[in-house]
Design an enzyme around this catalytic site. Structure first.
Site, PDB file in Angstrom:
ATOM      1  N   CYS A  60      40.883  47.076  32.808  1.00 16.23           N
ATOM      2  CA  CYS A  60      41.372  45.896  32.099  1.00 16.23           C
ATOM      3  C   CYS A  60      41.152  46.007  30.585  1.00 16.23           C
ATOM      4  O   CYS A  60      41.754  46.849  29.943  1.00 16.23           O
ATOM      5  CB  CYS A  60      40.751  44.633  32.681  1.00 16.23           C
ATOM      6  SG  CYS A  60      41.605  43.122  32.141  1.00 16.23           S
ATOM      7  N   HIS A  89      42.648  44.977  38.114  1.00 16.82           N
ATOM      8  CA  HIS A  89      41.241  44.979  38.531  1.00 16.82           C
ATOM      9  C   HIS A  89      41.124  45.612  39.918  1.00 16.82           C
ATOM     10  O   HIS A  89      41.296  44.913  40.910  1.00 16.82           O
ATOM     11  CB  HIS A  89      40.703  43.553  38.564  1.00 16.82           C
ATOM     12  CG  HIS A  89      40.483  42.983  37.207  1.00 16.82           C
ATOM     13  ND1 HIS A  89      39.312  43.142  36.509  1.00 16.82           N
ATOM     14  CD2 HIS A  89      41.298  42.285  36.393  1.00 16.82           C
ATOM     15  CE1 HIS A  89      39.394  42.564  35.336  1.00 16.82           C
ATOM     16  NE2 HIS A  89      40.604  42.028  35.232  1.00 16.82           N
ATOM     17  N   GLU A 108      38.543  46.367  41.486  1.00 20.47           N
ATOM     18  CA  GLU A 108      37.431  45.738  42.225  1.00 20.47           C
ATOM     19  C   GLU A 108      37.831  44.392  42.830  1.00 20.47           C
ATOM     20  O   GLU A 108      37.077  43.821  43.609  1.00 20.47           O
ATOM     21  CB  GLU A 108      36.212  45.594  41.294  1.00 20.47           C
ATOM     22  CG  GLU A 108      36.265  44.467  40.276  1.00 20.47           C
ATOM     23  CD  GLU A 108      37.108  44.752  39.035  1.00 20.47           C
ATOM     24  OE1 GLU A 108      37.880  45.732  39.032  1.00 20.47           O
ATOM     25  OE2 GLU A 108      36.996  43.978  38.064  1.00 20.47           O
TER      26      GLU A 108
END
Lengths: 214, 254
Positions: free
Chosen positions: A84, A192, A194
């Site tokens: 990001c 993202h 994650e």
């Protein structure tokens, strides 16, 4: 054999639990450490540069804590993953906050999506928030992930790359933007991983088993 | 191809348990939040929202632990709302693993709080929750305290102001519809979605899958939020996504 170490760089910009948790989940044998200590980062086998919030604050902290110099060293030696704003910080410069110089690992600018973004006659909201498809360009980190899989994005500024050969994933949101950049042992994504469920976890797993050869 | 519309299951949490009431009264126990969050994650939920309806400060620590436990196991975005009044509340929730916080009453009493929060943590993690009730034709007003307290503020004007103050997203709940299963208030959803340039989540009133599709197709919502249709096993999140995709809406189905 000692377990491998993955350093998640902490420069004081928000919550790193998610990145840490996801990396630890996909590779229980790896020692995942959240740290701002240059010595620990330089000893790690894999390094992650996350980032949230405004680029002005991120770059100020990166410089104040000498993270830019650490990243410059890591960049020569071991696999590095930007996430990001971590990706945006690797570009030359961002338009955000009135214009901010970044680390310049990749040539190109970070630009605002604009307030009048349109695609196929439909007005597009900014921030670009949610699950969008990524058109892959062949790279080891996409191994086992279907082309055009969706990842979770949340950003108002996008990477406009100068060197098309460094774009390793394309996103579409009114414009064709760089969803992933890569060169040698550096890979960086706008989304993202994650927070991107199975596809994101697969990418993180690929990163932790990557030797940095593109 | 393009950006998918989102389905967000919502968990109302009280003292560490998921509950669901009708018009914010008549609470019914729906289970363990970690188990439920995992189930929705596995069914393909695009995000999960928790609304902490816990009253006391001490019990709020339970919510922080709950968010920590969920964030360890669920790798999709998490939003936490309820009782977010100060910057330290936001910091605590983000540190526990939340990706966004939802600010409701505190925004009404102190709009500058939204500005300060967006400046400190970034617009991407600041959701402003609006509880609106229809008061006349084409007029909706903001209510606080679970819909009990009128403020006289025009909901559409308020949404414009909150976007201007740095909100990254609006969570719009129709207090007339909440829990009654007759569908979203499409009028206010459309009015707000058309008026602002940030994403709008429609909430309140979902009773069947067609209601979810209407929220996007007729209300112009970027995301739809529902609770009870998922909690009690009427529908899975995947069924909801398949129904919306069949209605021609771009959805994440992989």
């Amino acid at each position: 054999m000692a377990s491998k170490i993955c350093a998640v760089i902490d420069y004081g910009m928000g919550n790193l639990h998610s990145a840490h948790g996801a990396l630890q989940t996909v590779s229980p044998d790896t020692q995942v450490i959240v740290t701002g200590d240059p010595e620990v980062i330089m000893k790690a086998d894999h390094v992650v540069l996350p980032g949230v919030g405004a680029i002005r604050d991120c770059m100020a902290e990166i410089r104040a804590q000498g993270i830019d110099q650490v990243v410059a060293e890591v960049r020569k030696t071991k696999p590095l993953l930007g996430i990001c704003v971590g990706l945006q910080a690797m570009m030359d410069r961002s338009e955000e906050n009135g214009g901010v110089d970044c680390m310049g690992l990749f040539p190109g600018q970070v630009r605002y999506f604009g307030d009048n973004l349109v695609e196929n006659g439909e007005r597009l909201k900014v921030p670009h928030m949610g699950w969008n498809q990524v058109q892959q360009v062949v790279h080891p980190l996409w191994t086992g992930i279907a082309d055009n899989s969706r990842f979770y994005f949340v950003h108002s500024y996008y990477v406009d790359a100068v060197n098309a050969g460094q774009v390793k994933g394309h996103g579409q949101y009114g414009v064709d933007f760089a969803a992933a950049m890569g060169e040698d042992n550096v890979f960086a994504v706008q989304f993202h991983p994650e927070k991107s469920h199975n596809a994101g976890l697969a990418l993180l797993k690929n990163f932790l088993s990557w030797d940095g050869q593109a | 191809m393009g950006l998918a519309k989102r389905i967000i299951p919502c968990l109302d949490v009280d003292k560490g348990r998921v509950v669901k009431g009708v018009n914010f009264v008549g609470i019914r126990d729906a289970g363990d939040p970690v188990e439920i969050a995992k189930r929705y994650n596995d069914q393909g939920a695009d995000e999960i929202t928790f609304l902490d309806i816990t009253a006391s400060h001490e019990e709020r620590a339970t919510t922080v632990h709950m968010v920590e436990a969920i964030a360890e196991q669920v790798f999709i975005p998490l939003t936490v709302g309820g009782g977010i009044r100060e910057l330290v509340d936001i910091r605590n929730m983000l540190n526990a693993g939340a990706d966004k916080v939802s600010i409701n009453s505190a925004a009404v009493y102190n709009p500058d709080f939204v500005r300060a929060a967006a400046d400190k943590f970034g617009s991407q993690c600041i959701v402003v929750a609006i509880d609106a009730k229809q008061v006349a034709d084409n007029r909706w007003e903001i209510f606080t305290h679970g819909g009990r307290k009128p403020t006289g503020i025009n909901a559409v004007e308020w949404a414009i102001k909150m976007a201007d103050f740095g909100a990254g997203e609006i969570l719009l709940t129709s207090m007339d519809r909440d829990g009654v299963k007759t569908g979203f208030d499409l009028g206010v959803t459309k009015a707000i979605s058309d008026a602002i340039n940030i994403p709008v989540i429609a909430s309140g009133g979902v009773g069947n899958l067609e209601h979810l599709a209407e929220g996007v197709l007729k209300g112009g919502a970027d995301a739809v939020l529902a609770a009870s249709i998922f909690h009690f096993g009427e529908y899975t999140v995947l069924q909801a996504k398949q129904h919306m995709a069949a209605a021609g809406i771009e959805m994440r189905l992989d």
